[in-house]
Design an enzyme around this catalytic site. Sequence first.
Site, PDB file in Angstrom:
ATOM      1  CG  ASP A  96      -2.000   1.076   1.249  1.00  0.00           C
ATOM      2  OD1 ASP A  96      -2.304   1.420   0.149  1.00  0.00           O
ATOM      3  OD2 ASP A  96      -2.359   1.635   2.327  1.00  0.00           O
TER       4      ASP A  96
ATOM      5  CG  ASP B 232       0.152   7.727  -3.491  1.00  0.00           C
ATOM      6  OD1 ASP B 232      -0.186   8.689  -4.374  1.00  0.00           O
ATOM      7  OD2 ASP B 232       0.135   7.905  -2.268  1.00  0.00           O
TER       8      ASP B 232
ATOM      9  CG  HIS C 125      -6.282   4.755  -0.833  1.00  0.00           C
ATOM     10  ND1 HIS C 125      -5.063   4.280  -0.270  1.00  0.00           N
ATOM     11  CD2 HIS C 125      -6.515   3.998  -1.901  1.00  0.00           C
ATOM     12  CE1 HIS C 125      -4.756   3.621  -1.251  1.00  0.00           C
ATOM     13  NE2 HIS C 125      -5.454   3.285  -2.210  1.00  0.00           N
TER      14      HIS C 125
ATOM     15  N   GLY D 294     -11.294   4.544   3.817  1.00  0.00           N
ATOM     16  CA  GLY D 294     -12.788   3.813   4.149  1.00  0.00           C
ATOM     17  C   GLY D 294     -13.200   3.969   5.438  1.00  0.00           C
TER      18      GLY D 294
ATOM     19  CG  ASN E 140      -7.206   0.800   0.799  1.00  0.00           C
ATOM     20  OD1 ASN E 140      -7.823  -0.262   0.222  1.00  0.00           O
ATOM     21  ND2 ASN E 140      -6.064   1.492   0.594  1.00  0.00           N
TER      22      ASN E 140
ATOM     23  CB  THR F 299      -8.443   5.310  11.018  1.00  0.00           C
ATOM     24  OG1 THR F 299      -7.313   5.813  10.200  1.00  0.00           O
ATOM     25  CG2 THR F 299      -8.826   5.869  12.402  1.00  0.00           C
TER      26      THR F 299
END
Length: 280
Positions: A82, A104, A202, A204, A225, A228
């Site tokens: 990731d 990324d 990302h 999510g 994704n 947290t």
Amino acid sequence: MTLATLSDVLQPALAGRYAVAGLVTLGWEDMRAFVAAAEATGCPVILQAGPSCRAHTPLPVLGKMFRHLAENASVPVVAHLDHGYTFDECREALEAGFTSLMYDGSRAPLAQNIEETARIVEMAHAAGISCEGEIGFVGYADGESSAGTNPDEAAQFARETRVDAMAISVGNVHLQQDKQGGLDENRINAIQSLTDVPLVIHGGSGVPVAQRTALARGTNICKFNIGTELRMAFGDAMRTAVNADAARFDRVSILKETHDPMVAATCSVLAGMGHGVSEA
């Protein structure tokens, strides 16, 4: 062995109108719980090694951990890098046994992002694995602001890079601890009207669960994704275990008590992905 590539799990998700969870790992305890939850619910799962995970544990070690879990699982498990930021980092992950790379380049100008992502897609496809790219920067709670994805640029990016999945910026934010926000569904519809590549969200954890499920069932979003939300669950379980006995010092016995709460929290996340449920 159920080791899978990203395409192996996202193409069925695209056809079946559900999403697959990309679960952000930080160590053995959470990744083991993620696979246990996937098996309990019959869902495929994507184990993700992000920058903070890689700072703590070397990529070759993570590759072996992911592959060990996949080889002993009854559901498809993807070993996913990731937020890889360089070609060399992506190549190291490939050599370490990862089956999916996420490059990324979203902070770079469009032409540079396309060029760099296409190079990594070519490397991944030559090795028989998958590659995810990002177009439109996804910001951070209390940090950098997002730059929303331009639908025309997204279509160009997907076409010229040949990515297997495309992360987009549509109101999502990394590291958001609440679910008070929501995604821009008009922008999502505009993007998917121009390209049929599987879409990725990302950040999510900040998306309301009902919206996650609705988008999984009704759009081309095939991957959310989640980091947290599950890190918070782990922290809660760890505090409970530590505070239960102030004299206890054996970390193995403490960490064992995080397993069941993490499996339960992950099962809840997976239930919101609409797995196996078509729009019809």
